[in-house]
Motif scaffolding. Structure first.
Motif, short mmCIF file in Angstrom:
data_model
loop_
_atom_site.label_atom_id
_atom_site.label_comp_id
_atom_site.label_asym_id
_atom_site.label_seq_id
_atom_site.Cartn_x
_atom_site.Cartn_y
_atom_site.Cartn_z
N GLU A 277 0.81 -1.22 0.00
CA GLU A 277 0.00 0.00 0.00
C GLU A 277 0.84 1.27 0.00
OE1 GLU A 277 -1.21 1.02 4.57
OE2 GLU A 277 -2.25 -0.67 3.68
N LEU A 402 -7.31 0.68 -6.24
CA LEU A 402 -7.60 2.04 -5.83
C LEU A 402 -6.29 2.81 -5.74
CD1 LEU A 402 -10.14 1.39 -2.92
CD2 LEU A 402 -10.68 2.22 -5.22
N ALA A 403 -6.29 4.00 -6.30
CA ALA A 403 -5.12 4.88 -6.25
C ALA A 403 -5.64 6.32 -6.26
CB ALA A 403 -4.20 4.62 -7.44
N PRO A 404 -4.79 7.30 -5.95
CA PRO A 404 -5.25 8.69 -5.95
C PRO A 404 -5.88 9.10 -7.28
CG PRO A 404 -3.14 8.52 -4.85
CD PRO A 404 -3.42 7.16 -5.43
N TRP A 411 -2.18 5.69 -12.43
CA TRP A 411 -1.63 5.00 -11.26
C TRP A 411 -0.18 4.55 -11.47
CZ3 TRP A 411 -0.02 0.27 -12.75
CH2 TRP A 411 -0.62 -0.29 -13.89
N GLU A 414 1.95 7.44 -10.46
CA GLU A 414 1.57 8.10 -9.21
C GLU A 414 2.59 7.73 -8.13
OE1 GLU A 414 0.36 9.09 -5.56
OE2 GLU A 414 0.30 6.95 -6.02
N GLN A 419 -1.76 3.08 -2.62
CA GLN A 419 -2.45 2.30 -3.64
C GLN A 419 -2.82 0.93 -3.06
OE1 GLN A 419 -1.02 2.22 -7.66
NE2 GLN A 419 0.02 4.21 -7.51
N VAL A 435 -8.50 -0.90 3.19
CA VAL A 435 -8.16 0.34 2.47
C VAL A 435 -8.20 1.51 3.45
CG1 VAL A 435 -8.76 1.86 0.57
CG2 VAL A 435 -9.16 -0.61 0.37
N ASN A 439 -10.10 9.40 -0.43
CA ASN A 439 -10.76 9.49 -1.73
C ASN A 439 -9.84 8.92 -2.80
OD1 ASN A 439 -13.07 10.96 -0.72
ND2 ASN A 439 -11.72 12.74 -0.54
N TYR A 440 -10.43 8.08 -3.66
CA TYR A 440 -9.64 7.36 -4.64
C TYR A 440 -10.38 7.31 -5.98
CZ TYR A 440 -7.41 5.42 -0.42
OH TYR A 440 -6.77 5.26 0.78
N SER A 441 -9.60 6.94 -7.01
CA SER A 441 -10.18 6.47 -8.26
C SER A 441 -10.02 4.96 -8.31
CB SER A 441 -9.46 7.10 -9.47
OG SER A 441 -9.73 8.50 -9.54
N ASN A 458 -15.87 8.87 -8.35
CA ASN A 458 -14.84 8.82 -7.33
C ASN A 458 -15.28 7.88 -6.21
OD1 ASN A 458 -13.29 10.69 -8.73
ND2 ASN A 458 -14.19 12.44 -7.66
#
Length: 676
Positions: A277, A402-404, A411, A414, A419, A435, A439-441, A458
């Motif tokens: 992560e 999931l990543a910013p 990603w 990033e 992540q 997790v 907030n992630y994409s 999001n």
């Protein structure tokens, strides 16, 4: 009669037998644990195994749990000694830098600096007979600008009762308004006792006796400083071999345990990473593991196999804070009568146990969320390609993460946030647990299809939340049916032709043709041997990409340190042509290094219809990789450029200053115009 007392002789015998059975079980269990020097933490800790901390002097801190004894410099927080199983120090006590953190950093346009993140204050966070957690901190001020990386530093170490190792994590922070800075690398380094550790293991099939640093110092340097040829090593078994630390790189998804073995006494030292992560660049980001020294690394961030696109750059006073780790330096031992390879098998078992225990419940920092402070997301991933199937296809074994916030595929470059990745099952079902709040994409990609998916909304994770995004569907780039294709869309060049290495430039670890043969040194120069004058020509329907498509589109060495651009050809036949339609050429690159790819159709001297421009700094060609950063290009080809009969696509890599410029292809496809 007392309650529970046996009523007759038979009852008393049964009780005695049960007590004897339990006693034998206990003795057997203790013997099994002692054989590998593993004791479980818990209650009623024997005095000899209680964790003890003593401030020996103003410049030293010692923590001892009866299994290992660890010495730290104070207040710097360097690990200067690890006493274990008859070895006074498993680290190299003939050098100063033997167990440390460091950051490679620089202010924009200034020279690279290395900061060892030495603390200026020591503090005890937790101290009891079950656990000691200690902290070494440093606070940055403007007066230190230029001499120290602008970060507040909190290095933490945890030693637990009955645990044969050291948990390590760091909290790095920069405050708003601090000066601009770039950081290329953050890591922990252990330099082990070279008189003891001589066997390295990084996977089941990548382990071997290793040369010493003295052998490397006396070896012949090859095309770059990391690669050397042993001409007269102390150990003659290494004569004629090449050694390079990048030969032992690994994708982060597989980089969970690696390390070294001492045969006398039989002791192992392992770096265990239970979670990715806090790493950057997604699951297939490649990085260093262990290498000759003997050295073991925990790589948190780096630009390896990516270049400056992966750099952590901070501008305009941007604040930032991140927890790196915990990672676990694990030590084990066996009886001299046992095979030392048992140490590797035990290290893997310990790694699996640590992964299962993540997130740890014993870390004492408000910046490290516990399990109940984290959330979960789940769903099912499908791929929709109407030219392959009328129905949606299961996203079998796709990577979902999931990543910013960012664009699809962002990603992979990033570098500042957290992540969380998993692999879907055969039916595309996925679940991502533990997790961090934030907030992630939501992203996905996988084998068998091109491009990157990004969920349209999001994702917000809150403590204890369980989110189900249901079925999500990705439509890969597609305009028309496939006319032909080369390769397999898997983001690597591994399926293409990888030549035999030069017999005089080999590493014996990779002599098995089925085992990572791309990791041999000098394969880039084999292209000129195979194509001394004319470049590669690939004919659709005749050629086989597994034997006829060289794995890297490199320059040609023509001698005297001179290199030429190379142009590859794809010849294909069309029985009819839509002269007013637009065909689509898809080119997915697995790697690019200081290169430029130009595309021409049917006339090698015509103006190119497409150029990538100068791209790539991932250096995968030199560093024995089969991929760096993934790039996908969709190129319109006007129908009037094509002819009925044979056609040729010319692929020119135009940059040719040195041997390591070039691209690796992942997959190429030509699509006909859309159906009407």
């Amino acid at each position: 009669m007392k309650v529970g007392a046996p009523e007759n002789k038979l009852g008393r015998v049964i009780v005695q037998v049960l007590l004897l059975h339990l006693l034998l079980q206990s003795v057997h269990s203790q013997k099994s644990q002692n054989k590998l020097n593993i004791t479980k933490p818990g209650q009623n800790i024997p005095a000899a195994l209680r964790v003890q901390l003593s401030r020996v002097s103003h410049d030293k801190v010692v923590v001892d749990n009866g299994i290992i004894q660890v010495t730290f410099s104070s207040p710097q927080g360097l690990i200067t000694g690890i006493k274990y199983k008859g070895i006074d120090n498993v680290l190299d006590d003939e050098i100063d830098d033997r167990g440390y953190w460091d950051v490679a950093w620089y202010e924009p346009e200034k020279k690279l600096e290395i900061d060892k993140l030495e603390g200026t204050k020591f503090e005890i966070i937790t101290q009891n007979e079950e656990q000691v957690e200690i902290s070494f901190t440093r606070t940055w001020t403007l007066s230190k600008r230029g001499s120290l990386v602008p970060l507040n530093v909190d290095k933490r170490y945890i030693i637990r009762s009955g645990v044969s190792g050291i948990y390590m994590y760091g909290i790095l922070e920069r405050l708003e308004g601090w000066p601009d800075v770039d950081m290329d690398q953050i890591r922990i380094v252990f330099k082990l006792n070279p008189k003891k550790f001589d066997f390295m293991a990084i996977s089941d099939d990548r382990q071997r006796s290793m040369p010493s640093m003295a052998d490397r110092d006396n070896a012949k340097q090859l095309a770059y400083k990391e690669a050397v040829l042993f001409t007269n090593p102390e150990n003659p078994m290494f004569k004629g071999e090449v050694d390079d630390k990048y030969m032992y790189s690994m994708e982060d998804k597989d980089n969970n345990v690696h390390g070294w073995i001492s045969s006398n006494p039989p002791v192992g030292f392992w770096m265990i990473t239970p979670s990715d992560e806090f790493r950057l660049g997604g699951p297939v980001k490649q990085d260093l593991t262990s290498h000759a020294g003997p050295i073991t690394l925990s790589m948190f961030t780096s630009t390896h196999y990516a270049g400056k696109e992966m750099r952590m750059d901070y501008r305009n006073g941007e604040p930032w804070k991140k927890v790196f780790g915990p990672v676990f330096a694990y030590l084990n031992s066996v009886s001299p009568k046992d095979s030392t390879l048992r140490l590797w098998r035990d290290a893997k078992r310990k790694m699996a146990s640590e992964v299962k225990s993540w997130p740890y419940d014993f870390v004492n920092s408000e910046d490290y969320p516990l399990s109940h402070q984290r959330g979960t997301i789940q769903g099912q991933f499908f791929v929709k390609d109407s030219y392959m199937s009328r129905l949606n296809i299961y996203g079998k074994f796709a990577f979902v993460g999931l990543a910013p916030f960012g664009e699809a595929g962002s990603w992979q470059t990033e570098s500042k946030g957290y992540q969380f990745w998993t692999r879907a099952d055969r039916k595309g079902r996925f679940i991502i647990e533990n997790v961090r709040e934030g907030n992630y994409s939501l992203y996905a990609w996988g084998f068998g299809f091109i491009g990157d998916y990004k969920y349209e909304q999001n994702i917000t994770i809150t403590p204890g939340s369980i989110m189900n995004v249901g079925p999500i569907v990705y439509e890969p780039p597609r305009k028309g049916p496939t006319l032909w294709e080369i390769g397999v869309p898997d983001r690597t060049a591994g399926e293409f032709y990888i030549p035999d290495p030069y017999p005089t430039l080999m590493n014996k670890l990779y002599v098995n043709p089925l085992q990572d043969r791309f990791r041999q040194y000098g394969l880039w120069d084999r292209y000129a041997d195979l194509y001394p004058e004319n470049d590669l020509v690939y004919t659709i329907g005749v050629s086989d990409y597994r034997r006829d498509w060289f794995f890297a589109h490199v320059t040609r060495n023509v001698g005297n340190n001179t290199y030429q651009p190379t142009t590859w050809q794809i010849i294909f036949n069309l029985k009819n042509v839509n002269q007013i339609g637009v065909y689509t050429l898809r080119i997915a690159l697995a790697s690019a290094a200081d290169s430029e790819l130009q595309i021409r159709i049917n006339d090698p001297k015509s103006d190119h219809i497409f150029t990538t421009g100068l791209i790539g700094k991932d250096n995968a060609i030199a560093r024995h990789g089969i991929h760096g950063l993934y790039r996908l290009y969709s190129i319109d080809v006007a129908g009037n450029l094509l002819s009925v009969g044979d056609n040729t696509i010319y692929l020119t890599q135009t940059r040719s200053i040195g041997p390591f410029q070039g691209v690796m292809y992942d997959y190429i496809r030509l699509e006909s115009p859309p159906r009407t």
